[in-house]
Design a protein around this motif. Structure first.
Motif, PDB file in Angstrom:
ATOM      1  N   LEU A  87       0.854  -1.177   0.017  1.00 36.31           N
ATOM      2  CA  LEU A  87       0.086  -0.013  -0.002  1.00 36.31           C
ATOM      3  C   LEU A  87       0.930   1.214   0.007  1.00 36.31           C
ATOM      4  O   LEU A  87       0.437   2.065  -0.402  1.00 36.31           O
ATOM      5  CB  LEU A  87      -0.907   0.279   1.345  1.00 36.31           C
ATOM      6  N   PHE A  88       1.923   1.203   0.666  1.00 37.14           N
ATOM      7  CA  PHE A  88       2.838   2.281   0.909  1.00 37.14           C
ATOM      8  C   PHE A  88       3.463   2.636  -0.848  1.00 37.14           C
ATOM      9  O   PHE A  88       3.578   3.817  -1.193  1.00 37.14           O
ATOM     10  CB  PHE A  88       3.926   1.893   1.792  1.00 37.14           C
ATOM     11  N   LEU A  89       3.855   1.539  -1.193  1.00 36.84           N
ATOM     12  CA  LEU A  89       4.420   1.626  -2.735  1.00 36.84           C
ATOM     13  C   LEU A  89       3.304   2.346  -3.671  1.00 36.84           C
ATOM     14  O   LEU A  89       3.268   3.025  -4.641  1.00 36.84           O
ATOM     15  CB  LEU A  89       4.801   0.292  -3.443  1.00 36.84           C
ATOM     16  N   VAL A  90       2.197   1.631  -3.576  1.00 32.20           N
ATOM     17  CA  VAL A  90       0.807   2.163  -4.404  1.00 32.20           C
ATOM     18  C   VAL A  90       0.733   3.807  -4.255  1.00 32.20           C
ATOM     19  O   VAL A  90       0.764   4.408  -5.114  1.00 32.20           O
ATOM     20  CB  VAL A  90      -0.338   1.328  -3.774  1.00 32.20           C
ATOM     21  N   PHE A  91       0.689   4.264  -2.801  1.00 32.68           N
ATOM     22  CA  PHE A  91       0.542   5.604  -2.731  1.00 32.68           C
ATOM     23  C   PHE A  91       1.720   6.407  -2.961  1.00 32.68           C
ATOM     24  O   PHE A  91       1.652   7.591  -3.185  1.00 32.68           O
ATOM     25  CB  PHE A  91      -0.051   5.846  -1.247  1.00 32.68           C
ATOM     26  N   THR A  92       2.812   5.987  -2.896  1.00 33.86           N
ATOM     27  CA  THR A  92       3.955   6.511  -3.244  1.00 33.86           C
ATOM     28  C   THR A  92       4.072   6.922  -4.937  1.00 33.86           C
ATOM     29  O   THR A  92       4.294   7.880  -5.200  1.00 33.86           O
ATOM     30  CB  THR A  92       5.394   5.746  -3.015  1.00 33.86           C
ATOM     31  N   LEU A  93       3.620   5.668  -5.776  1.00 34.02           N
ATOM     32  CA  LEU A  93       3.352   6.034  -6.932  1.00 34.02           C
ATOM     33  C   LEU A  93       2.527   7.034  -7.407  1.00 34.02           C
ATOM     34  O   LEU A  93       2.742   7.993  -8.226  1.00 34.02           O
ATOM     35  CB  LEU A  93       3.015   4.632  -7.618  1.00 34.02           C
ATOM     36  N   ILE A  94       1.265   6.988  -6.502  1.00 36.27           N
ATOM     37  CA  ILE A  94       0.240   8.001  -6.833  1.00 36.27           C
ATOM     38  C   ILE A  94       0.812   9.368  -6.495  1.00 36.27           C
ATOM     39  O   ILE A  94       0.364  10.430  -7.577  1.00 36.27           O
ATOM     40  CB  ILE A  94      -1.098   7.597  -6.011  1.00 36.27           C
ATOM     41  N   THR A  95       1.154   9.710  -5.324  1.00 38.48           N
ATOM     42  CA  THR A  95       1.625  10.888  -4.840  1.00 38.48           C
ATOM     43  C   THR A  95       2.741  11.684  -5.886  1.00 38.48           C
ATOM     44  O   THR A  95       2.592  12.672  -6.332  1.00 38.48           O
ATOM     45  CB  THR A  95       2.006  10.819  -3.503  1.00 38.48           C
ATOM     46  N   PHE A  96       3.604  10.852  -6.253  1.00 39.90           N
ATOM     47  CA  PHE A  96       4.558  11.210  -7.166  1.00 39.90           C
ATOM     48  C   PHE A  96       4.274  11.486  -8.506  1.00 39.90           C
ATOM     49  O   PHE A  96       4.483  12.471  -9.320  1.00 39.90           O
ATOM     50  CB  PHE A  96       5.807  10.390  -7.237  1.00 39.90           C
ATOM     51  N   GLY A  97       3.056  10.628  -8.888  1.00 42.80           N
ATOM     52  CA  GLY A  97       2.710  10.747 -10.163  1.00 42.80           C
ATOM     53  C   GLY A  97       1.727  11.981 -10.270  1.00 42.80           C
ATOM     54  O   GLY A  97       1.569  12.458 -11.405  1.00 42.80           O
ATOM     55  N   LEU A  98       0.971  12.533  -9.144  1.00 38.63           N
ATOM     56  CA  LEU A  98       0.196  13.702  -9.211  1.00 38.63           C
ATOM     57  C   LEU A  98       1.010  14.862  -9.466  1.00 38.63           C
ATOM     58  O   LEU A  98       0.591  15.873  -9.663  1.00 38.63           O
ATOM     59  CB  LEU A  98      -0.534  13.655  -7.940  1.00 38.63           C
ATOM     60  N   ASN A  99       2.433  14.895  -9.345  1.00 40.14           N
ATOM     61  CA  ASN A  99       3.418  15.792  -9.624  1.00 40.14           C
ATOM     62  C   ASN A  99       3.096  16.292 -11.206  1.00 40.14           C
ATOM     63  O   ASN A  99       3.536  17.338 -11.655  1.00 40.14           O
ATOM     64  CB  ASN A  99       4.692  15.626  -9.063  1.00 40.14           C
ATOM     65  N   THR A 100       2.912  15.284 -11.847  1.00 45.13           N
ATOM     66  CA  THR A 100       3.106  15.320 -13.482  1.00 45.13           C
ATOM     67  C   THR A 100       1.739  15.168 -14.339  1.00 45.13           C
ATOM     68  O   THR A 100       1.956  14.881 -15.462  1.00 45.13           O
ATOM     69  CB  THR A 100       4.347  14.746 -14.060  1.00 45.13           C
ATOM     70  N   GLY A 139       3.940  10.890 -14.674  1.00 43.72           N
ATOM     71  CA  GLY A 139       2.874  10.529 -13.798  1.00 43.72           C
ATOM     72  C   GLY A 139       1.948   9.622 -14.112  1.00 43.72           C
ATOM     73  O   GLY A 139       1.115   8.711 -13.257  1.00 43.72           O
ATOM     74  N   ASP A 140       1.348   9.592 -15.684  1.00 41.67           N
ATOM     75  CA  ASP A 140       0.643   8.530 -15.913  1.00 41.67           C
ATOM     76  C   ASP A 140       1.038   7.193 -15.854  1.00 41.67           C
ATOM     77  O   ASP A 140       0.346   6.122 -15.378  1.00 41.67           O
ATOM     78  CB  ASP A 140       0.284   8.990 -17.377  1.00 41.67           C
ATOM     79  N   LEU A 141       2.197   6.959 -16.240  1.00 46.62           N
ATOM     80  CA  LEU A 141       3.123   5.731 -15.956  1.00 46.62           C
ATOM     81  C   LEU A 141       2.883   5.362 -14.573  1.00 46.62           C
ATOM     82  O   LEU A 141       2.596   4.136 -14.183  1.00 46.62           O
ATOM     83  CB  LEU A 141       4.354   5.480 -16.700  1.00 46.62           C
ATOM     84  N   PHE A 142       3.191   6.125 -13.507  1.00 51.78           N
ATOM     85  CA  PHE A 142       3.277   5.751 -12.244  1.00 51.78           C
ATOM     86  C   PHE A 142       2.029   5.333 -11.721  1.00 51.78           C
ATOM     87  O   PHE A 142       1.780   4.440 -11.005  1.00 51.78           O
ATOM     88  CB  PHE A 142       3.599   7.068 -11.272  1.00 51.78           C
ATOM     89  N   CYS A 143       0.734   5.946 -12.535  1.00 52.40           N
ATOM     90  CA  CYS A 143      -0.439   5.629 -11.760  1.00 52.40           C
ATOM     91  C   CYS A 143      -0.972   4.410 -12.301  1.00 52.40           C
ATOM     92  O   CYS A 143      -1.759   3.599 -11.728  1.00 52.40           O
ATOM     93  CB  CYS A 143      -1.538   6.626 -12.298  1.00 52.40           C
ATOM     94  N   VAL A 144      -0.551   3.674 -13.590  1.00 54.39           N
ATOM     95  CA  VAL A 144      -0.789   2.400 -14.077  1.00 54.39           C
ATOM     96  C   VAL A 144      -0.116   1.551 -13.273  1.00 54.39           C
ATOM     97  O   VAL A 144      -0.444   0.462 -12.807  1.00 54.39           O
ATOM     98  CB  VAL A 144      -0.254   2.674 -15.564  1.00 54.39           C
ATOM     99  N   MET A 145       1.109   1.758 -12.849  1.00 51.27           N
ATOM    100  CA  MET A 145       1.904   0.814 -12.044  1.00 51.27           C
ATOM    101  C   MET A 145       1.348   0.841 -10.678  1.00 51.27           C
ATOM    102  O   MET A 145       1.308  -0.280 -10.057  1.00 51.27           O
ATOM    103  CB  MET A 145       3.516   1.475 -11.891  1.00 51.27           C
ATOM    104  N   ALA A 146       0.838   1.814 -10.213  1.00 56.29           N
ATOM    105  CA  ALA A 146       0.180   1.775  -8.878  1.00 56.29           C
ATOM    106  C   ALA A 146      -1.260   0.833  -8.925  1.00 56.29           C
ATOM    107  O   ALA A 146      -1.418   0.111  -7.979  1.00 56.29           O
ATOM    108  CB  ALA A 146      -0.150   3.138  -8.461  1.00 56.29           C
ATOM    109  N   ALA A 147      -1.785   1.052 -10.142  1.00 54.77           N
ATOM    110  CA  ALA A 147      -2.817  -0.011 -10.188  1.00 54.77           C
ATOM    111  C   ALA A 147      -2.599  -1.412 -10.254  1.00 54.77           C
ATOM    112  O   ALA A 147      -3.342  -2.094  -9.884  1.00 54.77           O
ATOM    113  CB  ALA A 147      -3.636   0.508 -11.485  1.00 54.77           C
TER     114      ALA A 147
END
Length: 295
Positions: free
Chosen positions: A74-87, A145-153
């Motif tokens: 869950l930490f990895l998921v939200f790390t990717l989302i929060t960093f992803g929201l920057n871009t 950021g889009d790629l981060f969100c797909v990885m988070a999913a």
């Protein structure tokens, strides 16, 4: 509780989750990424702690093991989302994270070595086309950021599948509450190593953290547990599929995010693929477990 009241509670939780992308974006203006995760889940754990204290006798090493594993994912998921929201935008993030509903049956199919059913294949194709319209821009490039969100999913899909095994051995409610604590703790450790942890310094930052902790994590979690007993998995899955719609709506209303016609079409395809999947038995496990473990 009547079924329609349970459905309304699930709709309220879905609204909270849709708004969470906006609150994360707000929080990132005054807090660093790991710090935001630590505060969100740390406060959420403190809120549910009184409930957890009454259930201490049901906690053993096995549940702690599963809670740590799930908390780390869950930490990895939200790390990717929060960093992803920057871009990327909150609208894109909402629709891309919702691809979890497609990834879960896909991963399960490979794990169980079963042939892909036509419904899964159609949903995957539709969602991939939708992602293309949402994320590809001309001249040709895709935002990180889009790629981060797909990885988070994809990671959240793995989280859901592990949960489906864990709840056969441990208490689901205790597991859900403990994973909040581990997620916050891991976020704090990373914040101490890579950042300078701090409390929000602005009213906007406090609003974001309190909303994420109380509404999107602690309260949302409790409402899920209560309402899931009184409504069907199919109806719940369809209600949850509205999450990216609310994410896009909040982005438009509060931070003036406007989607292009191509992005609207892509969002429609992603949403349709989710509803198409949710209507079938292949997504049943995901819908039951997502009700229990959404942050």
């Amino acid at each position: 509780m009547k079924a329609y009241i349970a459905d309304l509670l699930m709709l309220l939780v879905t609204i909270f989750w849709g708004a969470s992308y906006l609150f994360m974006d707000m929080g990132l203006h005054s807090l660093s990424e790991f710090n935001l995760i630590a505060l969100r889940f740390g406060f959420a754990f403190i809120i549910v702690l009184p409930i957890l204290f009454r259930r201490l006798r049901r906690i053993d090493l096995n549940i702690l093991k599963y809670s740590f594993i799930l908390g780390f994912i869950l930490f990895l998921v939200f790390t990717l989302i929060t960093f992803g929201l920057n871009t990327t935008t909150t609208s894109n993030a909402g629709f891309l994270i919702s691809l979890t509903v497609v990834f879960v049956p896909l991963i399960n199919t490979f794990i169980l070595k079963r042939k892909l059913e036509s419904k899964i294949i159609i949903s995957i194709v539709l969602s991939m086309i939708g992602i293309g319209f949402l994320t590809i821009q001309f001249p040709f490039h895709i935002k990180l950021g889009d790629l981060f969100c797909v990885m988070a999913a994809l990671l959240y899909a793995a989280h859901i599948i592990i949960v489906s095994f864990a709840v056969k051995e441990v208490n689901p409610l205790n597991l859900g509450m403990l994973q909040l604590g581990f997620t916050g703790l891991i976020g704090l450790v990373f914040s101490l190593i890579f950042e300078t942890p701090a409390l929000p310094s602005t009213a906007k930052g406090w609003t974001a953290i309190l909303a994420l902790s109380i509404l999107c994590s602690a309260l949302g979690f409790i409402l899920q547990i209560v309402a899931q007993k009184y409504t069907s998995a199919t109806r719940t899955g369809l209600i949850f599929s509205l999450e990216p719609v609310f994410a896009a709506l909040f982005g438009y209303l509060f931070i003036n995010e406007v989607m292009s016609s191509g992005q609207f079409f892509g969002a429609f395809l992603v949403l349709f693929s989710i509803i198409f999947m949710s209507a079938g038995k292949n997504i049943r496990v995901f819908k039951l477990k997502r009700m229990q473990y959404k942050e």
